[in-house]
Design a protein around this motif. Sequence first.
Motif, PDB file in Angstrom:
ATOM      1  N   MET A 185       0.696  -1.323  -0.059  1.00 22.01           N
ATOM      2  CA  MET A 185      -0.076  -0.179   0.071  1.00 22.01           C
ATOM      3  C   MET A 185       0.816   1.162   0.112  1.00 22.01           C
ATOM      4  O   MET A 185       0.708   2.057  -0.786  1.00 22.01           O
ATOM      5  N   ILE A 186       2.037   1.212   0.929  1.00 26.96           N
ATOM      6  CA  ILE A 186       2.886   2.206   0.749  1.00 26.96           C
ATOM      7  C   ILE A 186       3.420   2.572  -0.593  1.00 26.96           C
ATOM      8  O   ILE A 186       3.451   3.649  -1.089  1.00 26.96           O
ATOM      9  N   CYS A 242       2.526   1.666  -3.330  1.00 28.16           N
ATOM     10  CA  CYS A 242       1.409   1.966  -4.282  1.00 28.16           C
ATOM     11  C   CYS A 242       1.106   3.499  -4.151  1.00 28.16           C
ATOM     12  O   CYS A 242       1.090   4.157  -5.037  1.00 28.16           O
ATOM     13  N   ARG A 243       0.902   3.885  -2.773  1.00 31.90           N
ATOM     14  CA  ARG A 243       0.921   5.195  -2.729  1.00 31.90           C
ATOM     15  C   ARG A 243       1.940   6.262  -3.410  1.00 31.90           C
ATOM     16  O   ARG A 243       1.722   7.325  -3.920  1.00 31.90           O
ATOM     17  N   LYS A 244       3.115   5.740  -2.867  1.00 33.26           N
ATOM     18  CA  LYS A 244       4.439   6.286  -3.635  1.00 33.26           C
ATOM     19  C   LYS A 244       4.273   6.525  -5.044  1.00 33.26           C
ATOM     20  O   LYS A 244       4.351   7.665  -5.811  1.00 33.26           O
ATOM     21  N   VAL A 289       1.501   6.209  -6.887  1.00 34.07           N
ATOM     22  CA  VAL A 289       0.325   7.048  -7.254  1.00 34.07           C
ATOM     23  C   VAL A 289       0.631   8.679  -7.317  1.00 34.07           C
ATOM     24  O   VAL A 289       0.586   9.422  -8.096  1.00 34.07           O
ATOM     25  N   GLU A 290       1.665   8.794  -6.051  1.00 27.38           N
ATOM     26  CA  GLU A 290       2.244  10.448  -5.897  1.00 27.38           C
ATOM     27  C   GLU A 290       2.927  10.640  -7.155  1.00 27.38           C
ATOM     28  O   GLU A 290       2.977  11.831  -7.590  1.00 27.38           O
TER      29      GLU A 290
END
Length: 174
Positions: A91-92, A94-96, A98-99
């Motif tokens: 998840m971390i 994936c967030r990175k 996406v950012e």
Amino acid sequence: MLRKEREEIMQELYEEEQKQAMEQEHRASVEKALRQRIEVRESLMHQMIERQERLKAEAAEDAKYKEELLAKMAEDKRLELLSNEKRRLKMIECRKEVEKMMIERRQRHAEEMQLLLKLKEQEEMEAEERRRVIQEERLRMLKEHAKNLIGYLPKGVLRADDLPHLGSDLVNPE
């Protein structure tokens, strides 16, 4: 009398033989019944021993199954914890990503806007250059041909700012 005694003795012998045969049969049936009881008792004892052994084996198997189940549950719990950690890390990550994608998208959008502004500026410059060339050509044509076209030009073709560019003989006709 001899005959009678003989018959009585025979009869007694016969009865005695019958009695012995019956006793023999009785003994045989008692013996058979005892043998059957002993066999049934031995069979029951054997079945009880087998049952006890089977119960012990089942208990041992149940204990082993319980132990395996507990070990599997512990392993599942450990894997679940690892899975939760992996899921959290994904998840971390994936967030990175996406950012990063959002930043790249914003940069592309800004670059596209800059490109569009440059293209618009270039188009305006080209349009201005066309207008300038057209105006120069118009003035050149007016200078060359205006004296031949006086009187034939429709109203609005000549503007007030065109007059200084025309020859002086057309502007001041005396």
